[in-house]
Design an enzyme around this catalytic site. Sequence first.
Site, PDB file in Angstrom:
ATOM      1  N   HIS A  80      -3.691  -5.955   1.744  1.00 53.20           N
ATOM      2  CA  HIS A  80      -3.455  -6.198   3.157  1.00 53.20           C
ATOM      3  C   HIS A  80      -3.986  -7.590   3.488  1.00 53.20           C
ATOM      4  CE1 HIS A  80      -2.509  -1.931   3.704  1.00 53.20           C
ATOM      5  NE2 HIS A  80      -3.611  -1.631   3.034  1.00 53.20           N
ATOM      6  N   CYS A 116       0.820  -1.208   0.000  1.00 50.10           N
ATOM      7  CA  CYS A 116       0.000   0.000   0.000  1.00 50.10           C
ATOM      8  C   CYS A 116       0.859   1.266   0.000  1.00 50.10           C
ATOM      9  CB  CYS A 116      -0.965  -0.044   1.178  1.00 50.10           C
ATOM     10  SG  CYS A 116      -2.388   1.061   1.039  1.00 50.10           S
TER      11      CYS A 116
END
Length: 250
Positions: free
Chosen positions: A207, A92
């Site tokens: 994630h 991310c």
Amino acid sequence: MTELHIGLILPDVLGTYGDDGNALVLRQRARMRGLTAEIHTVRLGEAIPTGLDVYTLGGGEDTAQILAAEHLAADGGLTRAAEAGRPVLAICAGLQVLGESFRAGGRVVDGLGLIDATTTSLGKRAIGEVASTPTKAGLTSALTEPLTGFENHMGATVLGPGATPLGVVDRGVGNCDRHGAEELPDASAQITAEGAVQGSVVATYMHGPVLARNPQLADLLLAQAMGIPLADLEPLDIPVVDRLRAERLG
């Protein structure tokens, strides 16, 4: 190799979404194979060792992301490690920081340039389950299993010619980057990219933590860190992981 050194880089600023767990997964899967494995935590303001075997970075908010980019650029240790071929996993905000530039705090911030990518802002946050089919680019050529994770980002990342998507999006948003058939062998139509692979860097918006949800990717990074082919790594039989993956990918 009987001893593995894992770098957990800047979890104090890039640790918002539980991505610290990727280092834990690498350590546990190494130990289950009889290796001595240790996590070396490097916090903001500390020098980044260049001789570790594998490095992990996680996600974070704008201010934390800017601090991380400034520290990593000034220190230079992670860049030298990547240039020496040490595998790096970036999640991310970590993906964005390793790119050429990203938008945070209302301005464009320089990244480390380890990934040929630029990140601007989405009009609407991408949040939810994401799944992709590996492109088998570069060091991920041995991946055969679908990738799964949870995305939560406002970044729109466009890859340049130096980087290749980690995966082709089957569900979710991913990078918001469209690639043509000429860029991916065997692709017959426009695809949406997820993540990036360039040199020794593997980056993704997933994630989960991503390595807990994708054990083959975890083992690929372990094999790279050990300097052996993925096929030479002793397999682990953990039925609960297979059941969880089937649930997420079903």
